[in-house]
Scaffold this motif. Sequence first.
Motif, short mmCIF file in Angstrom:
data_model
loop_
_atom_site.label_atom_id
_atom_site.label_comp_id
_atom_site.label_asym_id
_atom_site.label_seq_id
_atom_site.Cartn_x
_atom_site.Cartn_y
_atom_site.Cartn_z
N ILE A 1 0.98 -1.35 0.04
CA ILE A 1 -0.10 -0.19 -0.22
C ILE A 1 1.02 1.22 -0.31
O ILE A 1 1.47 1.12 0.92
CB ILE A 1 -1.28 -0.03 1.21
N GLU A 2 0.66 2.05 -0.92
CA GLU A 2 1.52 2.93 -1.04
C GLU A 2 0.72 4.35 -1.55
O GLU A 2 -0.23 5.11 -2.66
CB GLU A 2 2.82 2.88 -2.36
N GLY A 3 0.50 5.50 0.30
CA GLY A 3 -0.76 5.89 -0.07
C GLY A 3 -1.71 5.64 -0.60
O GLY A 3 -2.34 4.90 0.18
N ARG A 4 -2.75 6.19 -1.43
CA ARG A 4 -3.57 6.06 -1.24
C ARG A 4 -3.47 4.92 -2.72
O ARG A 4 -4.34 3.89 -3.62
CB ARG A 4 -4.42 6.94 -2.12
N LYS A 5 -2.47 4.18 -3.54
CA LYS A 5 -2.55 3.24 -4.03
C LYS A 5 -1.94 2.14 -3.91
O LYS A 5 -1.31 1.71 -2.29
CB LYS A 5 -1.05 3.59 -4.92
N VAL A 6 -3.11 0.67 -3.90
CA VAL A 6 -2.22 -0.24 -4.11
C VAL A 6 -2.08 -0.82 -4.28
O VAL A 6 -2.26 -1.35 -5.70
CB VAL A 6 -3.74 -1.11 -3.41
N VAL A 7 -0.36 -1.96 -4.93
CA VAL A 7 0.10 -2.40 -5.57
C VAL A 7 -0.09 -4.24 -5.83
O VAL A 7 0.66 -4.18 -4.27
CB VAL A 7 1.79 -1.98 -5.77
N ILE A 8 -1.03 -5.03 -6.22
CA ILE A 8 -0.66 -6.24 -5.95
C ILE A 8 0.62 -6.75 -6.85
O ILE A 8 0.75 -6.91 -7.93
CB ILE A 8 -1.98 -7.10 -6.11
N GLN A 9 1.54 -7.15 -6.26
CA GLN A 9 2.51 -8.17 -6.97
C GLN A 9 2.24 -9.18 -8.05
O GLN A 9 1.25 -9.83 -7.77
CB GLN A 9 3.40 -9.01 -6.07
#
Length: 202
Positions: free
Chosen positions: A194-202
């Motif tokens: 979770i980067e701030g408001r961004k969710v990065v799914i690998q």
Amino acid sequence: KRLVVLVSGSGTNLQALLDAVAEAGPEAYGAEIVAVGADRDGIEGLARAERAGLPTFVCKVKDYGSREEWDAALTRATAAYEPDLVVSAGFMKIVGKEFLARFGGRFVNTHPALLPSFPGTHGVRDALAYGAKVAGCTVHFVDDGVDTGPIIAQGVVEVRDEDDESALHERIKEVERRLLVDVVGRLARNGYRIEGRKVVIQ
Ligand code: GRF
């Protein structure tokens, strides 16, 4: 991965998760539901859990002297199952600081509206009343606001002229159940940031 699912009602989202795990198998799906919690008893969601042979727990706000004590009890009851991920699937209470301190960043909610539009208890009714032409659902991480956490995925549903709240909500739930099963599986299998408001799914 170990999932605890929190419910307050019919539990059809819970059932979709149960069916997905049963169909694929816990290894392939990436997770298994280890317990189901609720804020009230006598609901179909708990019956579904019991039929699946799962342990359940109920934490009712009125059984505690304060909201904080309820929050602490819910946290303890959930933590007892050592979940990697907690899923709110129609859980109709706002958790407190202790729960978020313990499970923040791995606590996911599904909401039957396209956030940030129409947060809160009556998202479907509010979208209909507003005259929205599309509605939908949002799966997001829970933060200390109401339906304000980082969005993971959304699904869109057209609003029809003849829709009333229940017809629209049912159509949304068809999309929502698929979205939740897909998102929970990917979070569990691939891991995420979770980067701030961004969710990065690998
Ligand atoms: C879902 O649409 C959820 O987004 C909303 O209430 C509904 C719960 O449905 N908060 P169910 O209990 O999973 O059938």
